[in-house]
Every structure is written in C-alpha cells, then in structure tokens.
Write an enzyme that holds these catalytic residues in place. Sequence first.
Site, PDB file in Angstrom:
ATOM      1  N   LEU A  35       0.836  -1.201   0.000  1.00 24.57           N
ATOM      2  CA  LEU A  35       0.000   0.000   0.000  1.00 24.57           C
ATOM      3  C   LEU A  35       0.873   1.255   0.000  1.00 24.57           C
ATOM      4  CD1 LEU A  35      -2.778   1.490   0.419  1.00 24.57           C
ATOM      5  CD2 LEU A  35      -2.447   1.168   2.872  1.00 24.57           C
TER       6      LEU A  35
ATOM      7  N   PRO B 231       6.311   6.267  -1.641  1.00 20.26           N
ATOM      8  CA  PRO B 231       7.144   7.379  -1.158  1.00 20.26           C
ATOM      9  C   PRO B 231       6.304   8.587  -0.736  1.00 20.26           C
ATOM     10  CG  PRO B 231       8.116   6.397  -3.112  1.00 20.26           C
ATOM     11  CD  PRO B 231       6.804   5.711  -2.917  1.00 20.26           C
TER      12      PRO B 231
ATOM     13  N   ILE C   2       8.070  -2.200   2.314  1.00 18.35           N
ATOM     14  CA  ILE C   2       7.314  -3.448   2.149  1.00 18.35           C
ATOM     15  C   ILE C   2       7.932  -4.587   2.962  1.00 18.35           C
ATOM     16  CG2 ILE C   2       6.395  -5.124   0.486  1.00 18.35           C
ATOM     17  CD1 ILE C   2       5.262  -2.117   0.388  1.00 18.35           C
TER      18      ILE C   2
ATOM     19  N   ARG D 288      -4.136  -4.613  12.257  1.00 18.55           N
ATOM     20  CA  ARG D 288      -3.817  -3.844  13.477  1.00 18.55           C
ATOM     21  C   ARG D 288      -3.957  -4.701  14.727  1.00 18.55           C
ATOM     22  NH1 ARG D 288      -6.514   1.466  10.534  1.00 18.55           N
ATOM     23  NH2 ARG D 288      -4.646   1.858   9.289  1.00 18.55           N
TER      24      ARG D 288
ATOM     25  N   GLN E  83      16.077   0.746  31.565  1.00 21.67           N
ATOM     26  CA  GLN E  83      16.440   1.537  32.745  1.00 21.67           C
ATOM     27  C   GLN E  83      16.675   0.622  33.958  1.00 21.67           C
ATOM     28  OE1 GLN E  83      16.963   4.672  32.337  1.00 21.67           O
ATOM     29  NE2 GLN E  83      17.379   5.279  34.454  1.00 21.67           N
ATOM     30  N   ILE E  84      15.811  -0.344  34.156  1.00 23.54           N
ATOM     31  CA  ILE E  84      15.957  -1.265  35.295  1.00 23.54           C
ATOM     32  C   ILE E  84      17.264  -2.061  35.174  1.00 23.54           C
ATOM     33  CG2 ILE E  84      14.984  -3.392  36.329  1.00 23.54           C
ATOM     34  CD1 ILE E  84      12.186  -2.155  35.864  1.00 23.54           C
TER      35      ILE E  84
ATOM     36  N   GLY F 200      23.326  -0.238  32.982  1.00 24.45           N
ATOM     37  CA  GLY F 200      24.289  -0.380  31.887  1.00 24.45           C
ATOM     38  C   GLY F 200      24.102  -1.681  31.117  1.00 24.45           C
TER      39      GLY F 200
ATOM     40  N   GLU G  49       1.429  -0.177   9.783  1.00 20.28           N
ATOM     41  CA  GLU G  49      -0.009  -0.510   9.740  1.00 20.28           C
ATOM     42  C   GLU G  49      -0.857   0.604  10.373  1.00 20.28           C
ATOM     43  OE1 GLU G  49      -1.246  -4.512   9.963  1.00 20.28           O
ATOM     44  OE2 GLU G  49       0.712  -5.263   9.349  1.00 20.28           O
ATOM     45  N   GLY G  50      -0.410   1.830  10.153  1.00 19.91           N
ATOM     46  CA  GLY G  50      -1.113   3.009  10.671  1.00 19.91           C
ATOM     47  C   GLY G  50      -0.409   3.542  11.905  1.00 19.91           C
TER      48      GLY G  50
HETATM   49  N1  CAA Z   1     -13.571   0.006   6.376  1.00 22.99           N
HETATM   50  C1  CAA Z   1     -14.260   0.221   5.228  1.00 22.99           C
HETATM   51  N2  CAA Z   1     -14.182   1.363   4.517  1.00 22.99           N
HETATM   52  C2  CAA Z   1     -13.403   2.329   4.989  1.00 22.99           C
HETATM   53  C3  CAA Z   1     -12.666   2.200   6.188  1.00 22.99           C
HETATM   54  C4  CAA Z   1     -12.785   0.973   6.878  1.00 22.99           C
HETATM   55  N3  CAA Z   1     -12.127   0.738   8.012  1.00 22.99           N
HETATM   56  N4  CAA Z   1     -11.990   3.336   6.389  1.00 22.99           N
HETATM   57  C5  CAA Z   1     -12.276   4.161   5.380  1.00 22.99           C
HETATM   58  N5  CAA Z   1     -13.118   3.548   4.523  1.00 22.99           N
HETATM   59  C6  CAA Z   1     -13.716   4.108   3.311  1.00 22.99           C
HETATM   60  C7  CAA Z   1     -14.507   5.351   3.667  1.00 22.99           C
HETATM   61  O1  CAA Z   1     -15.830   5.030   4.032  1.00 22.99           O
HETATM   62  C8  CAA Z   1     -14.465   6.135   2.371  1.00 22.99           C
HETATM   63  O2  CAA Z   1     -15.391   5.592   1.472  1.00 22.99           O
HETATM   64  P1  CAA Z   1     -16.391   6.544   0.638  1.00 22.99           P
HETATM   65  O3  CAA Z   1     -15.494   7.437  -0.183  1.00 22.99           O
HETATM   66  O4  CAA Z   1     -17.174   5.566  -0.175  1.00 22.99           O
HETATM   67  O5  CAA Z   1     -17.192   7.302   1.637  1.00 22.99           O
HETATM   68  C9  CAA Z   1     -13.095   5.797   1.819  1.00 22.99           C
HETATM   69  O6  CAA Z   1     -12.693   4.558   2.427  1.00 22.99           O
HETATM   70  C10 CAA Z   1     -12.074   6.881   2.119  1.00 22.99           C
HETATM   71  O7  CAA Z   1     -11.979   6.996   3.500  1.00 22.99           O
HETATM   72  P2  CAA Z   1     -11.628   8.343   4.248  1.00 22.99           P
HETATM   73  O8  CAA Z   1     -12.366   9.478   3.655  1.00 22.99           O
HETATM   74  O9  CAA Z   1     -11.784   8.092   5.708  1.00 22.99           O
HETATM   75  O10 CAA Z   1     -10.072   8.495   3.848  1.00 22.99           O
HETATM   76  P3  CAA Z   1      -8.980   9.444   4.408  1.00 22.99           P
HETATM   77  O11 CAA Z   1      -8.182   9.925   3.271  1.00 22.99           O
HETATM   78  O12 CAA Z   1      -9.547  10.447   5.356  1.00 22.99           O
HETATM   79  O13 CAA Z   1      -7.993   8.424   5.211  1.00 22.99           O
HETATM   80  C11 CAA Z   1      -7.168   7.078   7.015  1.00 22.99           C
HETATM   81  C12 CAA Z   1      -8.380   7.703   6.316  1.00 22.99           C
HETATM   82  C13 CAA Z   1      -7.773   6.379   8.219  1.00 22.99           C
HETATM   83  C14 CAA Z   1      -6.157   8.120   7.464  1.00 22.99           C
HETATM   84  C15 CAA Z   1      -6.501   6.041   6.054  1.00 22.99           C
HETATM   85  O14 CAA Z   1      -5.934   6.666   4.938  1.00 22.99           O
HETATM   86  C16 CAA Z   1      -5.448   5.207   6.766  1.00 22.99           C
HETATM   87  O15 CAA Z   1      -5.772   4.245   7.460  1.00 22.99           O
HETATM   88  N6  CAA Z   1      -4.138   5.543   6.577  1.00 22.99           N
HETATM   89  C17 CAA Z   1      -3.057   4.752   7.117  1.00 22.99           C
HETATM   90  C18 CAA Z   1      -2.630   3.717   6.131  1.00 22.99           C
HETATM   91  C19 CAA Z   1      -1.842   2.612   6.780  1.00 22.99           C
HETATM   92  O16 CAA Z   1      -2.248   2.034   7.793  1.00 22.99           O
HETATM   93  N7  CAA Z   1      -0.716   2.266   6.162  1.00 22.99           N
HETATM   94  C20 CAA Z   1       0.055   1.170   6.624  1.00 22.99           C
HETATM   95  C21 CAA Z   1       0.745   0.547   5.467  1.00 22.99           C
HETATM   96  S1  CAA Z   1       0.671  -1.182   5.443  1.00 22.99           S
HETATM   97  C22 CAA Z   1       1.943  -1.709   6.425  1.00 22.99           C
HETATM   98  O17 CAA Z   1       2.497  -1.029   7.236  1.00 22.99           O
HETATM   99  C23 CAA Z   1       2.184  -3.125   6.179  1.00 22.99           C
HETATM  100  C24 CAA Z   1       3.478  -3.702   6.557  1.00 22.99           C
HETATM  101  O18 CAA Z   1       4.246  -4.049   5.693  1.00 22.99           O
HETATM  102  C25 CAA Z   1       3.721  -4.047   7.985  1.00 22.99           C
END
Ligand code: CAA
Length: 384
Positions: free
Chosen positions: A130, A133, A162, A248, A341-342, A345, A368-369
């Site tokens: 997902l 950059p 990734i 998450r 800390q506990i 050194g 993951e957020g």
């Molecule tokens: N379930 C279903 N639909 C959802 C949803 C959910 N949990 N969250 C949002 N949506 C839908 C919304 O309803 C909306 O749909 P409509 O346009 O039809 O109304 C659409 O998705 C857009 O949602 P938002 O308007 O809420 O979007 P936003 O731009 O405000 O972003 C955000 C919301 C929560 C910040 C989101 O972008 C987000 O979670 N960002 C973080 C991304 C992330 O977690 N990245 C981690 C990368 S993966 C990783 O780390 C993997 C690894 O390798 C370990």
Amino acid sequence: MEFQLSEEHLMIQKAARDFAQNDCLPGVIERDEKQQFPREQVMKLAELGFMGMMVDPAYGGAGMDTVSYVLAMEEISKVDASTSVCMSVNNSLVCWGLETFGSEEQKLKYLTPLAQGRKDGELYIGAFLLSEPEAGSDATSQRTTAEDMGDHYLLNGTKNWITNGSSASVYLVIAQTDASKGSRGINAFIVEKSWAGVTVAAKENKLGIRGSDTHTILFNDVKVPKENRIGADGFGFTFAMKTLSGGRIGIASQALGIASGAYELALAYSKQRKAFGKEIMHHQAIQFKLADMATRIEAARLLCLKAAWEKDHKMDYTLSSSMAKVFASETAMWTTTEAVQIHGGYGFVKEYHVERLMRDAKITQIYEGTSEVQRIVISRSILK
Ligand code: CAA
C-alpha cells in the site's frame, strides 16, 4: 463474561511459547545484527500451521480463531519480533484479505499455498503493498497506476516499506485505476514477484525488526491479468482499510509481546541484581516501575483480546483494533524503555535483549497506521 482461556487456546499458547524458546531465541541477536531473514523460523511456523492460522482448512489453513492468533503473536513477539511480523503480515494482511474478498479461483491458486506458507517444499509467503514514497498515512494519494488495457491491467509505480519484500512470492498491490474517482478509483491486485517488470529494489537498514526484510518494490509495465483484480472495480481502498483493521490486531499483539517480553526480563533481573545491600526488587523505585508495566500490559492484552473476540463474533472491530494498536504500541515503547532503565548499563548491551526489544517496539507505533492515524480512526468513530 468469560475471562478464561480454553484448553485449545492454552495448547496453542504453549506451542507458540515452545517455538519461541526453542527455535527463535537461539541466534536472535545475530540475526538482528546481520539483518538476516528468519527463513528457518518462518518455515517452522508454516509447519505449525501458524502462517495461515485463521484460514479455513479447505484452503490449507489451520482454522483457528483470532484469539489464538493474538496468543501466538504475543508469545513469539516476546522473543523475536522480526519473525512475528512476517507471520502477522502473511496472516492478517495477505491471507485474510484473499479469503474474505478473493474469488474461488484466486483462493485455490494463491490462498492455499500462502496459508500453508510453502509451495513445492519452498517458502511461499505474501506481502501487502500500500505505502508509497508520497502515500503513507495519506493512503488515498496512490501514485502507482494500473491502466485498464482490456484483457489486462498495466501496472507502473513504486511501493516502499514493504515487509517480506524480497522473501514474498505474492504481492497484494493497491493501485489507482481512475484518479478522478478518488478513493473509489483504487483497486487491489494479486501480482507475482516473478513476473516481468517487477523489481525488488533497495533493502532498508533499520533501527528495529532488523531480521525482517523491508524493501522498495518497483513496477514497470507489469501485465496483470484481469482475473487478478480483487473484488469489484473500485473496491481497492475499502479492501485495504478492512484488511488493515485486522492487521492492526496482529501488530497490537506484536507490541503486547514485545512489552511483556521486556517486562519478564526486567522482573527476573530485579530478583537477582543487588544494589545497596539488597536485590533491586526490594527498592520501591523498581517496584513501582514493575507495577506500572504489569498493569499497562494487562490493559493492552485485554484490548487485543477484545478486538479479536469481536472479529471472531463477526462484529465491527475497526474501533477496538485501533484502540488496541495505539495502546499496545505505546505500552511497548514505554515498557521497553523502562526495562532498559531497570537493567542499567547491562540494558544498553546486546546480550540482555532489552535494548533490541526497545528498538523493535518503535516500529509498532508507525507501521499498519501510525499512532496518529489510529487516533484519527478512533476519534472519527466516537464523534460520528
Ligand atoms: N472500512 C471500510 N471502509 C473504509 C474504512 C474501513 N475501516 N476506512 C475508510 N473507509 C472508506 C470510507 O468510508 C471512504 O469511502 P467513501 O469514499 O465511499 O465514503 C473511503 O474509504 C475513504 O476513507 P476516508 O475518507 O476516511 O479516507 P482518508 O483519506 O480520510 O484516510 C485514514 C483515512 C484512516 C487516514 C486512512 O488513509 C489510513 O488508514 N491511513 C493509514 C494507512 C496505513 O495504515 N498504512 C500502513 C501501510 S501497510 C503496512 O504497514 C504493512 C506492513 O508491511 C507491515
């Protein structure tokens, strides 16, 4: 309300604890130092059925519940968070998404070997692509494009951060198909790493979880068959968000494990280390730290288990998984810092493990957020 684990849960917890002690602990410091992918450990996880824990046995999984997954993730993360993140990504971001939203053909072709963690005797795992950059927390700003060419899509772009980047055989790639439609112009695709135009680029040299392989992946005119799109046209962003809600829970459990691993080491150390004529556990300054660690860890565990229970009961777990993740990851960062800390050194050197746990804890507040994104999800939910 029932707070007791079942016999089956206890068995899974013990299997994970034994695996962590016998298979992960030996060499964990060296793998961290050398940034060595835990291939043997992941192969063993596959043997245990832990790479597709919650997948239906009809598709090669172990058919366990999400509570079992939390228990196993905690035990493994106490010892080796580099191994547990491979397990978390494969289980929650890859297998769950495919099982829930994939077509029957996609499940038979990809989910079955991914849930088994192997194909033809070789490691076979997945990655979730997902982040870009310029699209991290702001995940709708996808620049990777998948152009509809009639019988296939043409994929171009760059993904970064990734997890399992070079060790995975299968990528679930989120890409934009129609910029004018915003989040509804995004799709998710199954892409094989071996396909022409896919390049595994730079490996990141990281602060923590150094054994896991984190890469940039490049796509240059990659032909993706139409049948490899997941779900209906425009479903990709919802797919990513729903998948991340379960992911998450996995990362919250990883953070919980890192915290409880550091706490157990600090507790044991405080019983044997003497200062001012007595074991340091007899000093109130240490007792209060241990009391706060134990309390925060228990609260994090309950949040993880509640989110898992809601998922197992087909309830909406978006709010509880974000609460579990933000609280558990902040608990991990705080607890590991106090554990160092506990140890004084000794906590600052590698042999005592707590410095690694402290480094590993940090990423749980980011991937993951981030904690900030979890607070967006939580506040939107409570204010709507
Ligand atoms: N379930 C279903 N639909 C959802 C949803 C959910 N949990 N969250 C949002 N949506 C839908 C919304 O309803 C909306 O749909 P409509 O346009 O039809 O109304 C659409 O998705 C857009 O949602 P938002 O308007 O809420 O979007 P936003 O731009 O405000 O972003 C955000 C919301 C929560 C910040 C989101 O972008 C987000 O979670 N960002 C973080 C991304 C992330 O977690 N990245 C981690 C990368 S993966 C990783 O780390 C993997 C690894 O390798 C370990």
